[in-house]
Design a protein around this motif. Structure first.
Motif, PDB file in Angstrom:
ATOM      1  N   ALA A  58      43.026  32.512  34.759  1.00 12.54           N
ATOM      2  CA  ALA A  58      41.581  32.536  34.971  1.00 12.54           C
ATOM      3  C   ALA A  58      41.147  31.667  36.140  1.00 12.54           C
ATOM      4  O   ALA A  58      40.134  31.950  36.785  1.00 12.54           O
ATOM      5  N   THR A 115      40.822  33.558  39.446  1.00 11.00           N
ATOM      6  CA  THR A 115      39.778  34.588  39.540  1.00 11.00           C
ATOM      7  C   THR A 115      38.407  34.031  39.168  1.00 11.00           C
ATOM      8  O   THR A 115      37.499  34.793  38.836  1.00 11.00           O
ATOM      9  N   ALA A 175      34.856  36.044  38.666  1.00  8.74           N
ATOM     10  CA  ALA A 175      34.272  36.058  37.325  1.00  8.74           C
ATOM     11  C   ALA A 175      32.825  35.580  37.356  1.00  8.74           C
ATOM     12  O   ALA A 175      31.959  36.158  36.696  1.00  8.74           O
ATOM     13  N   SER A 228      29.872  38.083  36.340  1.00 10.86           N
ATOM     14  CA  SER A 228      29.416  37.817  34.981  1.00 10.86           C
ATOM     15  C   SER A 228      27.912  38.019  34.834  1.00 10.86           C
ATOM     16  O   SER A 228      27.127  37.534  35.647  1.00 10.86           O
ATOM     17  N   VAL A 264      35.830  33.588  31.140  1.00 11.11           N
ATOM     18  CA  VAL A 264      36.063  34.451  32.294  1.00 11.11           C
ATOM     19  C   VAL A 264      36.343  35.892  31.871  1.00 11.11           C
ATOM     20  O   VAL A 264      35.798  36.844  32.435  1.00 11.11           O
ATOM     21  N   TYR A 265      37.201  36.062  30.852  1.00 13.99           N
ATOM     22  CA  TYR A 265      37.635  37.408  30.464  1.00 13.99           C
ATOM     23  C   TYR A 265      37.082  37.869  29.117  1.00 13.99           C
ATOM     24  O   TYR A 265      37.301  39.006  28.712  1.00 13.99           O
TER      25      TYR A 265
END
Length: 391
Positions: free
Chosen positions: A255, A258, A262, A266, A331-332
């Motif tokens: 993470a 990226t 993100a 987001s 982030v994910y």
């Protein structure tokens, strides 16, 4: 540096958003403080001492986070921002110098300096933003800083370390709550969420994490250089190197790499701004604790760790994995199973640590990190492999 009173202090949209060299210069003061915190943790033999070290680390982290938010919002090339950053840097260096005796003779220096940093920053920004949008945030921040600053000064004046720790914990809570809830004031509407430059903010967090890993490298090298080169110490040194590599790869290959994308993509960008400091604090604290454990292991590889040393070695690994899991979730939108299993493994190893040499516990912690990294690598390969098409 520019000095045009008619020009806004904020960064120009569409202009350069990279970190400035002044910000990297400022980071040197923070890294010096990490070294002292790590040394303090390695020397401590009590839970109270570890708590004190975590408090000063959290305080210095608050300095870094708030300063980074300033340079993310305001251009570090426009006066008086560069002078403000240099002033804060001097304060961090003074706090770092007082850090080893912050709970003994130099409490007022440590707590009073942090109070002055907060108040001085607020006054400078209020004066610089006169008549401009955004001044209210600085006024509210100053009001919260006055409350927290009083507690920092009172704590520094107390002679009893236990009372000082309690008052400073309350002061730190005021600082963190004020930042987290955007300095609320009764009867006033909530302030707008923080507007950020994704490129700059992501780069700053990436930089400070890599610089924190430099603390682990420094401790390993200095620790071995001050001891005879025995096979077990060289093995401990190699374990520390492996640990550092995995801590770097886990962030750079996940993470952390990226983070900018993100933040840009987001729909909850403002939430990322507010959760990033806490996720990275867990990782930074984990690395500092790991460095302290490495210092102890290299000095006495065969020493059986007591509770505090076990917390440094295994707790440092667990804190880092918790921080990575929080960052991964933000982030994910998921919490990797490998990180959960890694934290569970560090907890399961804790009861066994007292019966094993420190070097063995250090190797076990490194293997936990390697296992989590391999799990992440396999997961990324499965994601990148196209699904087979049935004939």
């Amino acid at each position: 540096m520019t000095d045009d009173p008619g020009r806004p202090l904020t960064r120009v949209k569409g202009g350069p958003q990279r970190a400035d060299l002044l910000e990297l210069f400022f980071d040197l003061a923070f890294i010096a403080s990490l070294t002292l915190v790590s040394q303090q943790m390695a020397a401590e033999q009590s839970w109270t001492g570890i708590g004190e070290a975590l408090l000063v680390l959290s305080t210095l982290w608050a300095v870094w986070v708030t300063t980074t938010l300033i340079t993310d919002t305001y251009s570090p090339r426009k006066r008086p921002i560069p002078y403000l950053i240099l002033g804060i840097m001097f304060g961090v260096m003074l706090m770092s110098a007082a850090l080893p005796t912050a709970f003994r003779d130099h409490g007022l220096v440590f707590g009073g300096t942090w109070a002055v940093i907060n108040l001085g920053r607020g006054l400078v920004l209020i004066r610089s933003q006169r008549g401009r949008q955004g001044q209210e945030r600085s006024v509210r921040a100053l009001a919260w800083s006055l409350s927290a600053g009083a507690l920092w000064v009172v704590g520094g004046l107390l002679d009893d370390p236990g009372w000082r720790l309690g008052v400073w914990l309350a002061a730190l809570a005021v600082d963190y709550i004020g930042f987290g809830f955007r300095f609320p004031v009764p009867g006033r509407p909530a302030l707008p969420r923080y507007e950020v430059s994704p490129e700059h903010l992501a780069e700053r967090y990436q930089q400070i994490y890599i610089l924190t890993l430099g603390e682990l490298v420094l401790v390993s090298v200095l620790g071995l250089s001050h001891q005879p080169f025995t096979p077990d110490r060289i093995a401990a040194f190699g374990t520390a190197f492996l640990t550092g590599v995995v801590l770097w790869w886990s962030y750079a290959g996940g993470a952390g790499a990226t983070l900018r994308t993100a933040i840009e993509a987001s729909p909850h960008r403002a939430r990322l701004v507010q959760t990033n400091p806490y996720a990275h604090w867990l990782m930074v604290a984990g690395v500092v604790g790991t460095a302290a454990g490495v210092e102890r292991i290299i000095a006495e590889p065969g020493e059986r760790p007591e509770g505090v040393m076990t917390a440094l070695i295994l707790g440092g690994t667990g804190l880092f994995l918790c921080g990575r899991a929080v960052l991964e979730h933000e982030v994910y939108g998921r919490v990797p199973l490998s990180h959960v299993l890694g934290v569970a493994a560090t907890i399961a190893l804790a009861p066994l640590a007292a019966h094993l040499p420190g070097l063995t516990v250090g190797v076990a912690a490194a293997l936990v990190l390697v296992g989590v990294a391999l799990g992440e690598l396999l997961r990324m390969r499965r994601r990148s492999t196209p699904a087979s098409v049935a004939p």
